[in-house]
Design an enzyme around this catalytic site. Structure first.
Site, PDB file in Angstrom:
ATOM      1  N   SER A   1       0.841  -1.194   0.000  1.00 35.03           N
ATOM      2  CA  SER A   1       0.000   0.000   0.000  1.00 35.03           C
ATOM      3  C   SER A   1       0.874   1.240   0.000  1.00 35.03           C
ATOM      4  O   SER A   1       2.025   1.215   0.467  1.00 35.03           O
ATOM      5  CB  SER A   1      -0.894   0.017   1.250  1.00 35.03           C
ATOM      6  OG  SER A   1      -1.558   1.262   1.390  1.00 35.03           O
TER       7      SER A   1
ATOM      8  N   TYR B 191      -1.019  -1.252  10.363  1.00 26.55           N
ATOM      9  CA  TYR B 191      -1.307  -1.375   8.937  1.00 26.55           C
ATOM     10  C   TYR B 191      -0.147  -0.854   8.093  1.00 26.55           C
ATOM     11  O   TYR B 191       0.419  -1.574   7.258  1.00 26.55           O
ATOM     12  CB  TYR B 191      -2.602  -0.648   8.576  1.00 26.55           C
ATOM     13  CG  TYR B 191      -2.996  -0.864   7.134  1.00 26.55           C
ATOM     14  CD1 TYR B 191      -3.618  -2.052   6.751  1.00 26.55           C
ATOM     15  CD2 TYR B 191      -2.726   0.087   6.153  1.00 26.55           C
ATOM     16  CE1 TYR B 191      -3.964  -2.280   5.425  1.00 26.55           C
ATOM     17  CE2 TYR B 191      -3.069  -0.135   4.834  1.00 26.55           C
ATOM     18  CZ  TYR B 191      -3.689  -1.319   4.476  1.00 26.55           C
ATOM     19  OH  TYR B 191      -4.005  -1.547   3.154  1.00 26.55           O
TER      20      TYR B 191
END
Length: 282
Positions: free
Chosen positions: A155, A169
């Site tokens: 990401s 995350y």
């Protein structure tokens, strides 16, 4: 967007046998789109996720649209034996994976001290440990055959300034990026191509699952990507003679990453100011 062609009948493994791709998190979003585009490019698919009904829907779609054969494996990657069980099933079916997409993932909202430790442990298992183990188990076969593709879905969060909330995350995505970069270097002469895919906000079920759909729906439209474009960009990048180990779809996110690298102080301020729109800290 025009479908990207990544192989011809002449270079399909065995010339008469279509090669196999394995996609984790294949039931929706980016994972399901990888299945569609890989099927369109001549692959048979191993679909891995927790929801059998969703996987069956994807398999039916692939059969109808592309006459693509699929094998469904339901697995919870938070279980320590999941990857071993997946590979055992592949061996039983005499399936050799040529294209691996480690896509399964989710977000864990809130500040780090709020969730139970087991929730963090499961998150680490799915987002990092399972990716490494499944890659470790399938990579030797790719190297032996002299051909393979590994896409680890990371990401932009792993490349830009951190923010409060969803604490692990961005950290997990940074791990995947460094892991992919090192793996790409190790295999640059083996015929195996490796990349970390780093999309930004992409329309999928991801934000419904982690309960942030209402929050992130307030983000401006220019920040959103379509899964089909993310996947097409990645397949195109993996088809190049020289594959960049980090793929960032979308001009807007290339610009954001560039700013984060060259103006880190500004990126940190902007991230902190806007984090309330995409991070839960309660």
């Amino acid at each position: 967007m025009t479908q990207v062609n990544i192989m011809t009948q002449e270079n399909i493994a065995g010339k008469h046998q279509k090669p196999w791709a394995l996609v984790t998190g294949a039931s929706a979003g980016i994972g399901a789109e990888f299945c569609r585009q890989l099927a369109a490019n001549g692959y048979r698919l191993v679909l891995v996720a927790r929801r059998a009904d969703k996987l069956q829907s994807v398999a039916d779609e692939l059969q109808k649209s592309h006459d693509a054969e699929s094998l469904i494996i339901t697995a919870d990657l938070s279980a320590g034996n999941a990857c071993q069980a997946i590979v055992k099933r592949l061996e039983q079916e005499n399936i050799h994976i040529e294209y691996l997409v480690n896509n399964a993932g989710y977000g864990l909202p809130g500040s780090f001290h709020v969730p139970r430790w087991q929730e963090h442990a499961d998150f680490i298992q799915v987002m990092m440990t399972a990716v490494c183990e499944l890659t470790w188990r399938l990579l030797p076969g790719m190297r032996e055959r002299g051909r393979g593709f590994i896409v680890n879905v990371a990401s932009v969060a792993g490349l830009v300034a951190p923010s409060a909330g969803h604490t692990l995350y961005g950290a997990s995505k940074s791990f995947l990026i460094k892991f992919s970069e090192a793996l790409a270097l190790e295999n640059e002469d083996s015929g195996v191509k490796v990349c970390a895919l780093c999309p930004g906000f992409t329309y999928s079920e991801f934000h419904d699952v982690n309960g942030t759909r209402e929050m992130i729906s307030k983000l401006p439209s220019y920040l959103w990507l379509e899964a089909k474009d993310v996947v097409a960009d990645t397949i195109r990048a993996m088809s190049a003679d020289e594959v960049k180990p980090v793929v960032i779809p979308g001009r807007q996110y290339k610009a954001i990453v560039f700013a984060s690298r060259h103006l880190p102080w500004l990126a940190a301020i902007l991230t902190k100011r806007n984090a309330k729109h995409f991070r839960v800290t309660d």
